[in-house]
Design an enzyme around this catalytic site. Structure first.
Site, PDB file in Angstrom:
ATOM      1  N   ASP A  55       0.839  -1.194   0.000  1.00  0.00           N
ATOM      2  CA  ASP A  55       0.000   0.000   0.000  1.00  0.00           C
ATOM      3  C   ASP A  55       0.876   1.247   0.000  1.00  0.00           C
ATOM      4  O   ASP A  55       1.743   1.392   0.865  1.00  0.00           O
ATOM      5  CB  ASP A  55      -0.918  -0.005   1.235  1.00  0.00           C
ATOM      6  CG  ASP A  55      -2.046   1.017   1.107  1.00  0.00           C
ATOM      7  OD1 ASP A  55      -2.346   1.439  -0.030  1.00  0.00           O
ATOM      8  OD2 ASP A  55      -2.625   1.377   2.146  1.00  0.00           O
ATOM      9  N   LYS A  93      -4.356  -2.155  10.122  1.00  0.00           N
ATOM     10  CA  LYS A  93      -4.747  -2.317   8.730  1.00  0.00           C
ATOM     11  C   LYS A  93      -4.722  -3.764   8.233  1.00  0.00           C
ATOM     12  O   LYS A  93      -5.009  -4.008   7.069  1.00  0.00           O
ATOM     13  CB  LYS A  93      -3.836  -1.462   7.840  1.00  0.00           C
ATOM     14  CG  LYS A  93      -4.171   0.023   7.944  1.00  0.00           C
ATOM     15  CD  LYS A  93      -3.102   0.884   7.338  1.00  0.00           C
ATOM     16  CE  LYS A  93      -3.406   2.361   7.487  1.00  0.00           C
ATOM     17  NZ  LYS A  93      -4.329   2.875   6.467  1.00  0.00           N
ATOM     18  N   ARG A 119      -8.103   3.687  13.393  1.00  0.00           N
ATOM     19  CA  ARG A 119      -7.241   4.844  13.666  1.00  0.00           C
ATOM     20  C   ARG A 119      -6.686   4.861  15.084  1.00  0.00           C
ATOM     21  O   ARG A 119      -5.574   5.344  15.315  1.00  0.00           O
ATOM     22  CB  ARG A 119      -8.021   6.141  13.419  1.00  0.00           C
ATOM     23  CG  ARG A 119      -8.542   6.307  12.015  1.00  0.00           C
ATOM     24  CD  ARG A 119      -7.431   6.311  10.988  1.00  0.00           C
ATOM     25  NE  ARG A 119      -7.980   6.477   9.646  1.00  0.00           N
ATOM     26  CZ  ARG A 119      -7.270   6.273   8.536  1.00  0.00           C
ATOM     27  NH1 ARG A 119      -5.998   5.896   8.607  1.00  0.00           N
ATOM     28  NH2 ARG A 119      -7.818   6.427   7.365  1.00  0.00           N
ATOM     29  N   GLU A 176     -10.440  12.280   7.646  1.00  0.00           N
ATOM     30  CA  GLU A 176     -10.321  13.613   7.056  1.00  0.00           C
ATOM     31  C   GLU A 176     -11.682  14.297   6.914  1.00  0.00           C
ATOM     32  O   GLU A 176     -11.805  15.496   7.152  1.00  0.00           O
ATOM     33  CB  GLU A 176      -9.661  13.516   5.682  1.00  0.00           C
ATOM     34  CG  GLU A 176      -8.219  13.041   5.725  1.00  0.00           C
ATOM     35  CD  GLU A 176      -7.789  12.518   4.363  1.00  0.00           C
ATOM     36  OE1 GLU A 176      -7.286  13.321   3.564  1.00  0.00           O
ATOM     37  OE2 GLU A 176      -7.962  11.313   4.110  1.00  0.00           O
ATOM     38  N   ASP A 229      -9.067   0.331   1.972  1.00  0.00           N
ATOM     39  CA  ASP A 229      -8.059  -0.072   2.967  1.00  0.00           C
ATOM     40  C   ASP A 229      -8.599   0.284   4.352  1.00  0.00           C
ATOM     41  O   ASP A 229      -8.271   1.315   4.928  1.00  0.00           O
ATOM     42  CB  ASP A 229      -6.750   0.661   2.662  1.00  0.00           C
ATOM     43  CG  ASP A 229      -5.674   0.347   3.684  1.00  0.00           C
ATOM     44  OD1 ASP A 229      -5.721  -0.742   4.272  1.00  0.00           O
ATOM     45  OD2 ASP A 229      -4.783   1.195   3.888  1.00  0.00           O
ATOM     46  N   HIS A 274      -3.956  13.879   0.949  1.00  0.00           N
ATOM     47  CA  HIS A 274      -4.171  12.983   2.091  1.00  0.00           C
ATOM     48  C   HIS A 274      -2.992  13.044   3.060  1.00  0.00           C
ATOM     49  O   HIS A 274      -3.183  13.183   4.271  1.00  0.00           O
ATOM     50  CB  HIS A 274      -4.369  11.547   1.598  1.00  0.00           C
ATOM     51  CG  HIS A 274      -4.436  10.530   2.701  1.00  0.00           C
ATOM     52  ND1 HIS A 274      -5.495  10.473   3.594  1.00  0.00           N
ATOM     53  CD2 HIS A 274      -3.577   9.554   3.084  1.00  0.00           C
ATOM     54  CE1 HIS A 274      -5.277   9.486   4.463  1.00  0.00           C
ATOM     55  NE2 HIS A 274      -4.123   8.924   4.180  1.00  0.00           N
ATOM     56  N   GLN A 286      -3.939   2.337  15.170  1.00  0.00           N
ATOM     57  CA  GLN A 286      -2.850   2.881  14.360  1.00  0.00           C
ATOM     58  C   GLN A 286      -2.029   3.908  15.141  1.00  0.00           C
ATOM     59  O   GLN A 286      -0.802   3.904  15.117  1.00  0.00           O
ATOM     60  CB  GLN A 286      -3.452   3.535  13.107  1.00  0.00           C
ATOM     61  CG  GLN A 286      -2.436   4.046  12.097  1.00  0.00           C
ATOM     62  CD  GLN A 286      -3.120   4.604  10.833  1.00  0.00           C
ATOM     63  OE1 GLN A 286      -4.337   4.545  10.685  1.00  0.00           O
ATOM     64  NE2 GLN A 286      -2.331   5.139   9.933  1.00  0.00           N
ATOM     65  N   GLU A 306     -10.656   3.735   3.673  1.00  0.00           N
ATOM     66  CA  GLU A 306      -9.774   4.567   2.843  1.00  0.00           C
ATOM     67  C   GLU A 306     -10.129   4.320   1.382  1.00  0.00           C
ATOM     68  O   GLU A 306     -10.107   3.179   0.917  1.00  0.00           O
ATOM     69  CB  GLU A 306      -8.293   4.249   3.106  1.00  0.00           C
ATOM     70  CG  GLU A 306      -7.827   4.758   4.468  1.00  0.00           C
ATOM     71  CD  GLU A 306      -6.319   4.702   4.665  1.00  0.00           C
ATOM     72  OE1 GLU A 306      -5.652   3.890   3.982  1.00  0.00           O
ATOM     73  OE2 GLU A 306      -5.808   5.463   5.505  1.00  0.00           O
ATOM     74  N   THR A 329      -9.006  -5.716   3.720  1.00  0.00           N
ATOM     75  CA  THR A 329      -8.879  -4.774   2.597  1.00  0.00           C
ATOM     76  C   THR A 329      -9.853  -5.271   1.536  1.00  0.00           C
ATOM     77  O   THR A 329      -9.765  -6.430   1.134  1.00  0.00           O
ATOM     78  CB  THR A 329      -7.443  -4.778   2.033  1.00  0.00           C
ATOM     79  OG1 THR A 329      -6.523  -4.478   3.088  1.00  0.00           O
ATOM     80  CG2 THR A 329      -7.283  -3.765   0.909  1.00  0.00           C
ATOM     81  N   GLU A 359      -9.238   4.073  -2.154  1.00  0.00           N
ATOM     82  CA  GLU A 359      -8.001   3.877  -2.909  1.00  0.00           C
ATOM     83  C   GLU A 359      -8.315   3.162  -4.219  1.00  0.00           C
ATOM     84  O   GLU A 359      -9.397   2.630  -4.413  1.00  0.00           O
ATOM     85  CB  GLU A 359      -7.007   3.011  -2.101  1.00  0.00           C
ATOM     86  CG  GLU A 359      -6.720   3.556  -0.708  1.00  0.00           C
ATOM     87  CD  GLU A 359      -5.496   2.946  -0.045  1.00  0.00           C
ATOM     88  OE1 GLU A 359      -4.714   2.240  -0.742  1.00  0.00           O
ATOM     89  OE2 GLU A 359      -5.314   3.177   1.169  1.00  0.00           O
TER      90      GLU A 359
HETATM   91 MN    MN Z   1      -4.074   2.961   2.875  1.00  0.00          MN
END
Ligand code: MN
Length: 432
Positions: free
Chosen positions: A139, A266, A250, A378, A246, A146, A253, A212, A270, A214
């Site tokens: 990834d 993560k 948080r 975000e 993904d 971002h 993380q 996420e 996915t 992507e």
């Molecule tokens: Mn990602």
């Protein structure tokens, strides 16, 4: 029938198969995937409109006999790995032959009821499978917006981008075993988090579950260990692209990521979409990328335009909503600073080898405006600006029962090259 040398199908081409004007799968798309047909056979397939095309049935009837696919047994298989390994001349020849067979004025398939019944399957009777047996998953972190947003929230608005970011496509090696197909539910992970102002971590369900937005690409022919893929040749090693979610925890993380990056945050899931959209189908939507300043080192420099104009959206469907959910973000793959050829060149510059069917994802694709941010982190700005949803609900992060739906498409002149969807619904964490 002769094979086309032009890889893209003409914008005004039409098929004898009825295709709705807003279908993601017109004759200009012809993506590749894997499916279990109603006869229980697992096959390499393509798609037009609402019909799944059994490539093994076409092969058995001799329709690829004069192509590089001949005799390679690429299609009577449950995944695209072997087809992906065969390389671009084969991908192009098969796609060109499909376009020729499906053309409005081509009688071979159109007028042969027996062949049509063997080859074309109603998509409602077909189960899509994981398109690849994925060996390795990487990834990247290639959206400047971002990376800037995350750097601003977690570190320092004045130095949001770390010093390496404009010089190389930052990435990490992810987890292939938990890549799942569109429609697979995702269980909220449990793990270690650190409460505000606490000295020690606690264990429990993630409270800050996120998506996420992507895109990812699948590698075709690999490179030998020790032999990098040059940036200007990297596209010959890329079969095509899919949508990628993904999923990210948080709070896990934040506690774990220093110094080696994401791990448990993560590795639990996915989600990808089932159809691999080829670079040939996407060729009309290539454009110049963002100006890269400072100029990258020579191994990342390229003369060609390799950004892709792919419209993207994220819809959220809560337990109380009906229908297709509420769109909470609209973005575009063109916002990526580092493109797919640069990502693959950088990945292999050390001599790291890739194999057919590796998945490489872009990183969250956020645009310049608040409504183009590709993650809940975000969109709700770390929980400080909750999203208001129709019906009065609010979200700072994902709740149990929420379904996240990614969609993507290229808007052509009178047609649309669609990626379909990547959906996943959040299940409650395990107890205890
Ligand atoms: Mn990602």
């Amino acid at each position: 029938m002769t094979l086309h040398s032009d890889p893209s199908v003409a914008p005004d081409a039409r098929s004898f198969v009825d295709v709705a004007t807003d279908s993601p799968f017109p004759i200009q798309n012809l993506p590749f995937g894997a499916a279990r047909l109603s006869n229980d056979r697992e096959r390499v397939v393509s798609r037009i409109g609402s019909w799944i095309i059994d490539l093994a049935a076409l092969d058995a009837a001799g329709h690829f006999a004069d192509t590089p696919a001949a005799g390679k047994a690429l299609f009577d298989l449950p995944s695209l790995n072997r087809f992906s390994a065969a390389g671009r001349p084969t991908w192009r020849a098969v796609r060109s032959r499909l376009a020729a067979l499906l053309a409005a004025d081509a009688p071979t398939l159109r007028d042969d009821e027996t062949l049509r019944a063997a080859v074309l399957h109603d998509s409602t009777n077909v189960t899509m499978l994981m398109p690849m047996e994925i060996g390795d998953y990487t990834d990247f972190y290639s959206s400047r917006e971002h990376a800037t947003n995350v750097g601003t929230m977690f570190r320092d608005p004045e130095n949001a981008l770390l010093p390496n970011w404009l010089h190389l496509p930052v990435g990490y090696h992810g987890r292939a075993s938990s890549v799942v197909l569109d429609g697979t539910p995702v269980r909220r992970p449990r793990g270690q988090t650190i409460p505000a102002d606490a000295d020690a971590p606690v264990f429990g369900p993630s409270r800050l579950l996120d998506f996420e937005l992507e895109m990812g690409f699948f590698t075709g022919p690999g490179n030998a260990l020790g032999e990098p893929i040059p940036v200007d040749q990297a596209d010959a090693h890329i079969l095509g692209l899919v949508l990628v979610n993904d999923w990210s925890a948080r709070d896990i993380q934040k506690w774990e990521y220093v110094p080696l990056g994401p791990f448990n945050a993560k590795n639990f899931a996915t989600t990808i979409s089932p159809w691999v959209i080829t670079l040939d189908a996407l060729a009309p939507f290539r454009e110049a990328g963002p100006v890269q300043d400072p100029k990258p080192l020579p191994y990342l420099q390229e003369s060609d335009a390799w950004s892709l104009d792919i419209q993207l959206e994220v819809a959220l469907r809560t337990e109380t909503m009906r229908g297709e959910g509420h769109v909470i973000a609209r973005s575009n793959a063109r916002h990526l600073y580092w493109n797919i050829r640069q990502q693959l060149a950088h990945h292999t510059i050390t001599g790291c080898n890739t194999r057919p069917g590796d998945l490489m994802a872009s990183g969250t694709i956020s645009g310049p405006t608040p409504d183009s941010r590709g993650s809940m982190l975000e969109l709700a700005w770390r929980g400080t600006q909750p999203l208001s949803l129709p019906g009065g609900e609010e979200r700072r992060f994902l709740a149990d029962g929420d379904e996240v739906i990614l969609r993507g498409w290229c808007e052509g002149d009178g047609y649309r090259i669609g990626f379909g969807e990547a959906r996943g619904i959040v299940l409650p964490a395990l107890e205890g």
